[in-house]
Write a protein that holds these residues in place. Sequence first.
Motif, PDB file in Angstrom:
ATOM      1  N   GLU A 127       9.814  11.799  -6.907  1.00  0.00           N
ATOM      2  CA  GLU A 127       9.916  10.394  -6.354  1.00  0.00           C
ATOM      3  C   GLU A 127      10.942   9.600  -7.140  1.00  0.00           C
ATOM      4  OE1 GLU A 127       5.958  10.867  -8.584  1.00  0.00           O
ATOM      5  OE2 GLU A 127       7.183  12.080  -7.032  1.00  0.00           O
ATOM      6  N   TYR A 128      11.248  10.219  -8.267  1.00  0.00           N
ATOM      7  CA  TYR A 128      12.062   9.253  -9.215  1.00  0.00           C
ATOM      8  C   TYR A 128      13.685   9.561  -8.407  1.00  0.00           C
ATOM      9  CZ  TYR A 128       8.779   8.624 -12.866  1.00  0.00           C
ATOM     10  OH  TYR A 128       7.556   8.110 -13.343  1.00  0.00           O
ATOM     11  N   GLY A 129      13.840  10.609  -7.885  1.00  0.00           N
ATOM     12  CA  GLY A 129      14.974  10.709  -7.297  1.00  0.00           C
ATOM     13  C   GLY A 129      16.212  11.363  -8.141  1.00  0.00           C
ATOM     14  N   ILE A 130      15.573  11.911  -9.366  1.00  0.00           N
ATOM     15  CA  ILE A 130      16.676  12.317 -10.596  1.00  0.00           C
ATOM     16  C   ILE A 130      16.815  13.953 -10.295  1.00  0.00           C
ATOM     17  CG2 ILE A 130      17.285  12.367 -12.795  1.00  0.00           C
ATOM     18  CD1 ILE A 130      15.906   9.733 -12.909  1.00  0.00           C
ATOM     19  N   THR A 131      17.815  14.532 -10.305  1.00  0.00           N
ATOM     20  CA  THR A 131      17.885  15.841 -10.333  1.00  0.00           C
ATOM     21  C   THR A 131      19.178  16.222 -11.303  1.00  0.00           C
ATOM     22  OG1 THR A 131      19.430  16.142  -8.362  1.00  0.00           O
ATOM     23  CG2 THR A 131      16.968  16.575  -8.136  1.00  0.00           C
ATOM     24  N   GLY A 132      19.210  17.356 -11.682  1.00  0.00           N
ATOM     25  CA  GLY A 132      20.374  17.942 -12.808  1.00  0.00           C
ATOM     26  C   GLY A 132      21.382  18.931 -11.833  1.00  0.00           C
ATOM     27  N   GLY A 133      22.161  19.151 -12.860  1.00  0.00           N
ATOM     28  CA  GLY A 133      23.445  19.987 -12.150  1.00  0.00           C
ATOM     29  C   GLY A 133      24.212  20.647 -13.424  1.00  0.00           C
ATOM     30  N   LEU A 134      24.535  21.806 -13.093  1.00  0.00           N
ATOM     31  CA  LEU A 134      25.732  22.515 -14.155  1.00  0.00           C
ATOM     32  C   LEU A 134      27.057  22.501 -13.321  1.00  0.00           C
ATOM     33  CD1 LEU A 134      23.423  24.711 -16.074  1.00  0.00           C
ATOM     34  CD2 LEU A 134      24.328  22.489 -16.978  1.00  0.00           C
ATOM     35  N   PHE A 135      28.216  22.651 -13.802  1.00  0.00           N
ATOM     36  CA  PHE A 135      29.230  23.134 -13.160  1.00  0.00           C
ATOM     37  C   PHE A 135      30.369  23.651 -14.140  1.00  0.00           C
ATOM     38  CE2 PHE A 135      29.968  18.598 -14.537  1.00  0.00           C
ATOM     39  CZ  PHE A 135      31.244  18.845 -15.090  1.00  0.00           C
ATOM     40  N   ALA A 136      31.184  24.428 -13.429  1.00  0.00           N
ATOM     41  CA  ALA A 136      32.229  25.130 -14.162  1.00  0.00           C
ATOM     42  C   ALA A 136      33.694  25.106 -13.188  1.00  0.00           C
ATOM     43  CB  ALA A 136      31.769  26.565 -14.453  1.00  0.00           C
ATOM     44  N   ASP A 137      34.519  24.632 -13.699  1.00  0.00           N
ATOM     45  CA  ASP A 137      35.696  24.440 -12.929  1.00  0.00           C
ATOM     46  C   ASP A 137      36.967  25.397 -13.754  1.00  0.00           C
ATOM     47  OD1 ASP A 137      34.260  22.785 -11.610  1.00  0.00           O
ATOM     48  OD2 ASP A 137      35.401  21.143 -11.935  1.00  0.00           O
ATOM     49  N   GLN A 160       7.081   9.666  -1.724  1.00  0.00           N
ATOM     50  CA  GLN A 160       5.762   9.319  -2.538  1.00  0.00           C
ATOM     51  C   GLN A 160       6.308   7.850  -3.441  1.00  0.00           C
ATOM     52  OE1 GLN A 160       3.571  13.160  -4.042  1.00  0.00           O
ATOM     53  NE2 GLN A 160       5.092  12.364  -5.498  1.00  0.00           N
ATOM     54  N   ALA A 161       5.334   7.223  -3.947  1.00  0.00           N
ATOM     55  CA  ALA A 161       5.916   5.977  -4.802  1.00  0.00           C
ATOM     56  C   ALA A 161       6.439   6.586  -6.031  1.00  0.00           C
ATOM     57  CB  ALA A 161       4.810   5.082  -5.134  1.00  0.00           C
ATOM     58  N   THR A 190       0.839  -1.307  -0.007  1.00  0.00           N
ATOM     59  CA  THR A 190      -0.070  -0.083  -0.058  1.00  0.00           C
ATOM     60  C   THR A 190       1.078   1.503   0.076  1.00  0.00           C
ATOM     61  OG1 THR A 190      -1.732  -1.250   1.346  1.00  0.00           O
ATOM     62  CG2 THR A 190      -2.014   1.102   1.271  1.00  0.00           C
ATOM     63  N   GLU A 191       1.177   1.814  -1.265  1.00  0.00           N
ATOM     64  CA  GLU A 191       1.945   2.648  -1.415  1.00  0.00           C
ATOM     65  C   GLU A 191       1.318   4.323  -1.071  1.00  0.00           C
ATOM     66  OE1 GLU A 191       2.819   1.925  -5.440  1.00  0.00           O
ATOM     67  OE2 GLU A 191       4.545   0.563  -4.930  1.00  0.00           O
ATOM     68  N   ILE A 192       2.078   5.069  -0.899  1.00  0.00           N
ATOM     69  CA  ILE A 192       1.757   6.646  -0.918  1.00  0.00           C
ATOM     70  C   ILE A 192       1.674   7.170  -2.302  1.00  0.00           C
ATOM     71  CG2 ILE A 192       2.133   8.720   0.161  1.00  0.00           C
ATOM     72  CD1 ILE A 192       3.111   7.805   2.628  1.00  0.00           C
ATOM     73  N   GLU A 193       0.905   6.993  -2.873  1.00  0.00           N
ATOM     74  CA  GLU A 193       0.554   7.454  -4.267  1.00  0.00           C
ATOM     75  C   GLU A 193       1.048   9.063  -4.317  1.00  0.00           C
ATOM     76  OE1 GLU A 193       0.751   6.236  -8.283  1.00  0.00           O
ATOM     77  OE2 GLU A 193       0.310   5.092  -6.469  1.00  0.00           O
ATOM     78  N   ARG A 194       0.466  10.027  -3.364  1.00  0.00           N
ATOM     79  CA  ARG A 194       0.691  11.183  -3.570  1.00  0.00           C
ATOM     80  C   ARG A 194       0.614  11.790  -2.340  1.00  0.00           C
ATOM     81  NH1 ARG A 194       2.963  14.513  -7.273  1.00  0.00           N
ATOM     82  NH2 ARG A 194       1.890  16.562  -7.264  1.00  0.00           N
ATOM     83  N   ILE A 195       1.533  12.892  -2.205  1.00  0.00           N
ATOM     84  CA  ILE A 195       1.606  13.599  -0.878  1.00  0.00           C
ATOM     85  C   ILE A 195       1.367  15.207  -1.392  1.00  0.00           C
ATOM     86  CG2 ILE A 195       2.983  14.631   0.994  1.00  0.00           C
ATOM     87  CD1 ILE A 195       4.563  12.138   1.102  1.00  0.00           C
ATOM     88  N   GLY A 196       0.324  15.859  -0.882  1.00  0.00           N
ATOM     89  CA  GLY A 196       0.063  17.042  -0.985  1.00  0.00           C
ATOM     90  C   GLY A 196       0.074  18.063  -0.016  1.00  0.00           C
ATOM     91  N   PHE A 197      -0.130  19.160  -0.294  1.00  0.00           N
ATOM     92  CA  PHE A 197      -0.219  20.243   0.862  1.00  0.00           C
ATOM     93  C   PHE A 197      -1.061  21.265   0.278  1.00  0.00           C
ATOM     94  CE2 PHE A 197       4.306  18.470   0.566  1.00  0.00           C
ATOM     95  CZ  PHE A 197       4.503  18.247   1.967  1.00  0.00           C
ATOM     96  N   LYS A 255       9.612  21.083  -2.648  1.00  0.00           N
ATOM     97  CA  LYS A 255      10.449  21.230  -1.428  1.00  0.00           C
ATOM     98  C   LYS A 255       9.799  20.737  -0.228  1.00  0.00           C
ATOM     99  CE  LYS A 255      13.866  22.600   0.650  1.00  0.00           C
ATOM    100  NZ  LYS A 255      15.138  21.999   0.336  1.00  0.00           N
ATOM    101  N   LEU A 256       8.665  20.772   0.263  1.00  0.00           N
ATOM    102  CA  LEU A 256       8.145  20.515   1.231  1.00  0.00           C
ATOM    103  C   LEU A 256       8.313  18.910   1.390  1.00  0.00           C
ATOM    104  CD1 LEU A 256       5.356  22.822   2.090  1.00  0.00           C
ATOM    105  CD2 LEU A 256       7.467  23.094   2.726  1.00  0.00           C
ATOM    106  N   ARG A 257       7.837  18.226   0.007  1.00  0.00           N
ATOM    107  CA  ARG A 257       7.920  16.783   0.055  1.00  0.00           C
ATOM    108  C   ARG A 257       9.425  16.026   0.393  1.00  0.00           C
ATOM    109  NH1 ARG A 257       3.587  16.900  -3.948  1.00  0.00           N
ATOM    110  NH2 ARG A 257       5.158  17.348  -5.485  1.00  0.00           N
ATOM    111  N   ASP A 258      10.275  16.992  -0.033  1.00  0.00           N
ATOM    112  CA  ASP A 258      11.759  16.852   0.299  1.00  0.00           C
ATOM    113  C   ASP A 258      11.952  16.667   1.706  1.00  0.00           C
ATOM    114  OD1 ASP A 258      14.412  16.153  -0.978  1.00  0.00           O
ATOM    115  OD2 ASP A 258      15.041  18.160  -0.273  1.00  0.00           O
TER     116      ASP A 258
END
Length: 796
Positions: free
Chosen positions: A713-723, A211-212, A185-192, A202-205
């Motif tokens: 819920e997929y846990g995927i984010t992106g990023g940019l960098f410069a060194d 969430q599933a 029994t998953e949590i299909e959605r968390i809302g505010f 941000k609040l879910r984080d």
Amino acid sequence: MTDRMRGAALARARAAGTIPAMVLAAALGVAGAASAAVYDQVRLEGAQTVDAETALSLANLRRGADLSLGDLNDAQQRLQQSGLFETVEIVPQGRTLVIRVSEYPVINIVNFEGNRRIKDDQLAEVVQSRSRRVFSPSMAEQDAQAIAAAYASQGRYAARVDPRVIRRSGNRVDLVFEIREGKVTEIERIGFTGNRAFSDRKLRDVLSTKQAGLLRAFVRRDTFAPERMQLDEKLLTDFYRSRGYADFRVQAVAPEVARERDAFFVTYNIYEGPRYHFGNVGVVSEIPGLDVAPYQAQNKVRRGQVYSPSAVENTIQRMETLALQQGLNFVSVEPRVTRNMRNQTLDLTLALVRGPRIFVERIDIEGNTTTLDEVIRRQFRTVEGDPFNPREIRASAERIRALGYFSDAQVETRAGSTPQQVIVDVNVEEQPTGTLSFGASYGADAGVGFNAALSENNFLGRGQTVQLGFSTASGSRSFDFNFVEPYFLGRDLRARFSAWYRTSDYYNARYNTRSIGLSSGIEFPVSDNGRLELRYRISKDKLFDVRPIPDCDVDPDDCSGTPPTPDVGSSPILVEEEGERLTSSLGYSYSYDSRIVGIDPLTAYKLRFSQDFAGLGGDVESVTTTVLAGVESRAWREEVTLRAEFEAGALHMLGDTDSRITDRFRGTGRIRGFEANGFGPRDLNAPYEDALGGNYFWALRTEAQFPIGLPEEYGITGGLFADAGSVWGLDNVAGAPGTSPPDGTVDDDMKVRASVGASIFWTTPIGPLRFNFAKAVKKEDYDRDQPFDLSITTRF
């Protein structure tokens, strides 16, 4: 009506359920339900293990007493509810009361069918029904509910359990629990609702419950657990209040289950309120003769600062610590807050008052099966017999949780043996403290490299850290061992011991290195956020298998091609440096980390300055200096994380010795987009264009991490960098006499390299993955770039 007919009527009434008094009256042929009769004899029939006296006692009947129809009805109910009899009939026969019973059968075996997620032996511990015990339908139903609850604890609220009875000979039965486990029994959605300052994402984080998502088959934080709701409410409250929302509250949490009972929809109804800043801040004393000035100096809360409970707590802790240093017991600091709704400020008055004279009687610790009591006790600044300070007890609880050894740690107080004493109860729940890390890298020339590390942060329950690391890439090997005692000699002294053995066989150079060494140090606090480490290091570093470029005029067989050119050989600089050196050094490091005593939750700073002085014996005399400064901040409603880090170093040789490649800095890992030893001074005349390292380096790394539109819920984010950065400077660019490289083939000038790229961050069950795709935008022709690398860390 004959007695036999009356008994038949009773039996029919019993089969229908309970026996109302009026039905009993009709069966007995008695005119009114209130009529009574006297029975001199009681006969029990059908019982095998229960005697008549026991039955009378259970029925609460007495011989010779006047018994009404209601008394007989109540007696039958009491016998039925005793759990000893499957059927009960009360049949009056003249002045004899006949009680006919059939006893429950004995359980032959208890079986479970349909269970895959929970094993039979685990379910057997949940149920109360046992083989060779009397069967009880009510207990079987309770067992079915207990099994369903066990599945619910794993998130399977749709589980169904039906107890079945199979009759056997000899008044025996087999009790079988038929189980339909159902899906998680998953949590299909968390809302505010009610949130304006921060997005739902941000609040879910912030919440511990998730969430599933894509990895629902592995992640278990997406299952509904009512006990986590209270924790999530606290996390939300702490998050908002640390950002100035002093009036924040969770008004309601509404979990709704889907019709199929395979999913939950959770909605948080919250009230944010206004964001406050500190207004007037003052310190007053209500203790006669107490000088306020030293305490005002401890106040770090400033007018105009965003309201933060941690800033107030840190100031109060400093003041109360000062009171103890002055020998003043039972001095407490009361924060008195006045809200100014018009300008949304909070006036803060810190009042020094005399607290109650209460002492700590003892500290009881429970739940630690592995961790020693002393590891937990040393997190308390208070010991038995000290004055009781509630704020210090709360701070101790936070320190216990911050250890990372426990999934839950509760510290509560209760009354002691006298009104002037309290007992501190510590209840902890341990969790795994080991970390298993894997890493991988790829280069067009170097190929694939791997590394693995195993660490235990609570070794043998003593709070010690033990780390083992191994890596291999392109012929290089390394083995590292680290041991840390965080509370050396019973004080806040962090003792460290390290050992390593490293060899390298570079794919792009004709030389090898080997290093073996030991290091030990001790670290201690010098301020709230600052620590100082003193250390000693000894190592034996060897540069070997250096092949000089052959002289074709002296030995033509070593040359090939037309015209003859050497195809093997290392830089003349490395030829001169070949050999073994012993380095013995003393050093120190100062580190500052704002996260140790965090005041600003949005920004964190770190600083480290180190120096090592070689020359205490050995073959090397030098001073090595490094500095690192970093900052991390959140912006754009805290959706984006910004990071920047700068580091630099300088190696200064003393006496008349020159630095060697084993002493110098190299570009490994300093700038993304370049291979190990991929940039810096290089001998272009050597067949393999040997990387030589440099006496100086600097590097600046910046990046931004942000959502990329995928469900969180997929846990995927992106990023940019410069060194950007550089490695430069050699003591000797000529090499050995007679073997000097041609002019211009060794460039040790400070030339900037730079790269840009993108990253993908993916939080998976095996740990956070990071994929870097880099492009070197400023480099020299001889630099070696690396467009892709991957890292992974997991926890067990």
